[in-house]
Design a protein around this motif. Structure first.
Motif, mmCIF file in Angstrom:
data_model
loop_
_atom_site.group_PDB
_atom_site.id
_atom_site.type_symbol
_atom_site.label_atom_id
_atom_site.label_comp_id
_atom_site.label_asym_id
_atom_site.label_seq_id
_atom_site.Cartn_x
_atom_site.Cartn_y
_atom_site.Cartn_z
ATOM 1 N N LEU A 39 0.833 -1.208 0.000
ATOM 2 C CA LEU A 39 0.000 0.000 0.000
ATOM 3 C C LEU A 39 0.868 1.259 0.000
ATOM 4 C CD1 LEU A 39 -2.800 -1.104 2.496
ATOM 5 C CD2 LEU A 39 -2.968 -0.886 0.002
ATOM 6 N N ARG A 40 1.953 1.224 0.761
ATOM 7 C CA ARG A 40 2.866 2.373 0.801
ATOM 8 C C ARG A 40 3.553 2.559 -0.549
ATOM 9 N NH1 ARG A 40 7.819 2.541 2.154
ATOM 10 N NH2 ARG A 40 7.888 0.517 3.179
ATOM 11 N N ASP A 43 1.134 4.138 -3.003
ATOM 12 C CA ASP A 43 1.029 5.587 -2.779
ATOM 13 C C ASP A 43 2.233 6.315 -3.357
ATOM 14 O OD1 ASP A 43 -1.414 5.382 -1.506
ATOM 15 O OD2 ASP A 43 -0.560 5.424 0.528
ATOM 16 N N ASP A 46 2.054 6.265 -7.175
ATOM 17 C CA ASP A 46 0.994 7.167 -7.616
ATOM 18 C C ASP A 46 1.442 8.623 -7.530
ATOM 19 O OD1 ASP A 46 -1.673 7.498 -8.614
ATOM 20 O OD2 ASP A 46 -2.262 8.217 -6.626
ATOM 21 N N GLY A 47 2.162 8.963 -6.454
ATOM 22 C CA GLY A 47 2.644 10.327 -6.293
ATOM 23 C C GLY A 47 3.738 10.703 -7.265
#
Length: 161
Positions: A39-40, A43, A46-47
């Motif tokens: 999940l990290r 993120d 995605d960033g």
């Protein structure tokens, strides 16, 4: 401004290793829960790559976790990674990992140069296109292997044929 991250790898039964990570590399916690890590990573991807397709992002995360799990099961001591864009707008990642060979006990266990040389010979046979050599580190000689590896992820993971 680019900052360097100092990393220490020192489980109880191996030498105290330290080095500075290249700019852009971030260390993975090898004991982190894989679901939390994925999940990290999602993120972060995605960033960093907001304009990438969902398939590209998923491929980056899945391949990163697959590589990490493979290295963890083989006894890796350190893993860090960086994400970047290649020409043609391709997403890519660089991975730095450190593995320690633990020779068997006995007279040969003191032969670090021989052990490193044997490892380098094995890597040259396994990866003929890689850069393989010996380097002197503060605790002794070590084998070094630098190579490109392309990981193919089945299209079915993305709903593709």
């Amino acid at each position: 401004m680019t900052t360097m991250t100092a990393t220490t790898v020192a489980p109880g039964d191996i030498p105290d290793l330290w080095f500075e990570l290249p700019p852009g590399f971030l260390e993975f916690d090898l004991y982190e829960d894989p679901e939390t890590r994925v999940l990290r990573m999602a993120d972060a991807v995605d960033g960093l790559f907001a304009d990438a397709t969902a398939e590209q992002k998923l491929s980056m995360v899945v391949s990163s976790e697959y590589i990490l799990q493979t290295m963890i099961t083989r006894g890796v001591e350190h893993v860090s990674s960086c994400l970047l864009r290649m020409p043609g707008d391709k997403l890519s990642q660089g991975t730095l990992f450190v593995m320690i060979e633990r020779p068997e006990a006995g007279p040969q266990s003191q032969d670090r140069k021989g052990s490193a040389a044997r490892t380098a010979v094995q890597w040259r046979e396994m990866y003929p296109d890689a850069e393989v050599g010996l380097v002197m580190l503060p605790y002794g000689i070590s084998a070094l292997c630098i190579r490109d590896q392309e990981l193919l992820i089945p299209g079915v993971l993305f709903g593709l044929d």
